[in-house]
Write a protein that holds these residues in place. Structure first.
Motif, mmCIF file in Angstrom:
data_model
loop_
_atom_site.group_PDB
_atom_site.id
_atom_site.type_symbol
_atom_site.label_atom_id
_atom_site.label_comp_id
_atom_site.label_asym_id
_atom_site.label_seq_id
_atom_site.Cartn_x
_atom_site.Cartn_y
_atom_site.Cartn_z
ATOM 1 N N MET A 1 0.850 -1.200 0.000
ATOM 2 C CA MET A 1 0.000 0.000 0.000
ATOM 3 C C MET A 1 0.878 1.241 0.000
ATOM 4 N N THR A 5 -2.407 4.926 -3.157
ATOM 5 C CA THR A 5 -3.537 4.108 -2.708
ATOM 6 C C THR A 5 -4.343 4.836 -1.637
ATOM 7 N N LEU A 6 -3.635 5.466 -0.705
ATOM 8 C CA LEU A 6 -4.319 6.209 0.358
ATOM 9 C C LEU A 6 -5.080 7.408 -0.199
ATOM 10 N N LEU A 8 -6.470 7.601 -3.028
ATOM 11 C CA LEU A 8 -7.686 7.085 -3.655
ATOM 12 C C LEU A 8 -8.681 6.609 -2.600
ATOM 13 N N PHE A 9 -8.147 6.046 -1.511
ATOM 14 C CA PHE A 9 -8.999 5.460 -0.465
ATOM 15 C C PHE A 9 -9.763 6.524 0.314
ATOM 16 N N CYS A 13 -13.688 6.514 0.842
ATOM 17 C CA CYS A 13 -14.104 6.117 2.188
ATOM 18 C C CYS A 13 -14.985 7.183 2.828
ATOM 19 N N LEU A 133 -12.779 -2.502 1.515
ATOM 20 C CA LEU A 133 -11.432 -2.410 2.072
ATOM 21 C C LEU A 133 -10.400 -3.257 1.329
ATOM 22 N N GLN A 135 -10.017 -3.933 -1.642
ATOM 23 C CA GLN A 135 -9.586 -3.353 -2.920
ATOM 24 C C GLN A 135 -8.323 -2.509 -2.764
ATOM 25 N N PHE A 136 -8.075 -2.008 -1.562
ATOM 26 C CA PHE A 136 -6.935 -1.123 -1.326
ATOM 27 C C PHE A 136 -5.786 -1.838 -0.603
ATOM 28 N N ASP A 138 -2.666 -4.430 -0.696
ATOM 29 C CA ASP A 138 -1.698 -5.054 -1.599
ATOM 30 C C ASP A 138 -1.371 -6.443 -1.056
ATOM 31 N N GLN A 146 -1.944 -3.549 6.758
ATOM 32 C CA GLN A 146 -2.704 -2.700 5.839
ATOM 33 C C GLN A 146 -4.158 -2.582 6.271
ATOM 34 N N LEU A 150 -6.017 0.946 7.148
ATOM 35 C CA LEU A 150 -7.253 1.318 6.448
ATOM 36 C C LEU A 150 -8.435 1.338 7.423
#
Length: 206
Positions: A1, A5-6, A8-9, A13, A133, A135-136, A138, A146, A150
């Motif tokens: 991650m 990624t963050l 996008l999250f 979220c 969750l 989806q984000f 790795d 991770q 998240l």
């Protein structure tokens, strides 16, 4: 991650956190009746339920719960009936009751328990932690860590949503100072909660 990624999250979220679901509606209603502080503390019940769901998702059990037809049916029916019960209570609530005396009507523990049961009885919440969750995450990295990161971000943003809806509900206290307006507010909330309850009862596990 990674940081991308963050980035996008976080907005995705936050959109989920701020969606006008049953728990956010309950926070708004509690704040109008009991005050912002009580509504925010009551939100601890919701956070506890979500922590449990995040743990289930991290250990892979949430997928089992969601794909199990019998377990899904039990959660769906229990959650739907509980929403309908809350909707009924709001519908028949006496609009002449003063908000000043409202805190004595239900304890803080009782309000937190309402939040917990409402969150735990919503199979769509399980789906969020099962399908959203991961989806984000790795798979090549430390999956548990991770999920921890998240999940912590999700809960932090959920607190923002709780406070936001609570402040909005508190502001409505002045708009709905007359019994007739309180009745209108209660019945609008009742209708929304009832619709959500029916939606849960009609939801399919596939």
């Amino acid at each position: 991650m990674n940081w991308m990624t963050l980035l996008l999250f976080l907005p995705a979220c936050f959109a989920l956190n701020m969606a006008p679901g049953p728990n956010n509606l309950l926070s708004m209603s509690n704040a109008k009746r009991y005050g912002v502080r009580v509504a925010c503390f009551a939100g601890i019940g919701r956070i506890v339920a979500f922590i449990g769901m995040i743990v289930l998702a991290a250990t892979g059990l949430a997928t089992v719960l969601y794909t199990s037809e019998k377990l899904f049916l039990v959660i769906k029916v229990a959650g739907g009936l509980y929403l309908l019960w809350l909707a009924f209570q709001l519908w028949v609530a006496d609009p002449a009751d003063s908000d000043e005396g409202a805190p004595g009507d239900m304890s803080l523990f009782g309000l937190a328990r309402q939040e917990f049961l409402l969150a735990a009885g919503n199979p769509k919440a399980i789906l969020i932690f099962t399908a959203f969750l991961p989806q984000f995450v790795d798979p090549a990295g430390h999956v548990g860590f991770q999920f921890l990161v998240l999940g912590a971000l999700f809960l932090l943003l959920e607190w923002v949503a709780i406070a936001g809806y609570a402040y909005f509900g508190s502001a409505l206290r002045h708009w709905f100072s007359r019994p007739s307006m309180r009745r209108l507010f209660n019945r609008i909330c009742s209708g929304l909660l009832g619709s959500a309850g029916v939606g849960l009862l009609l939801a399919r596990s596939d």
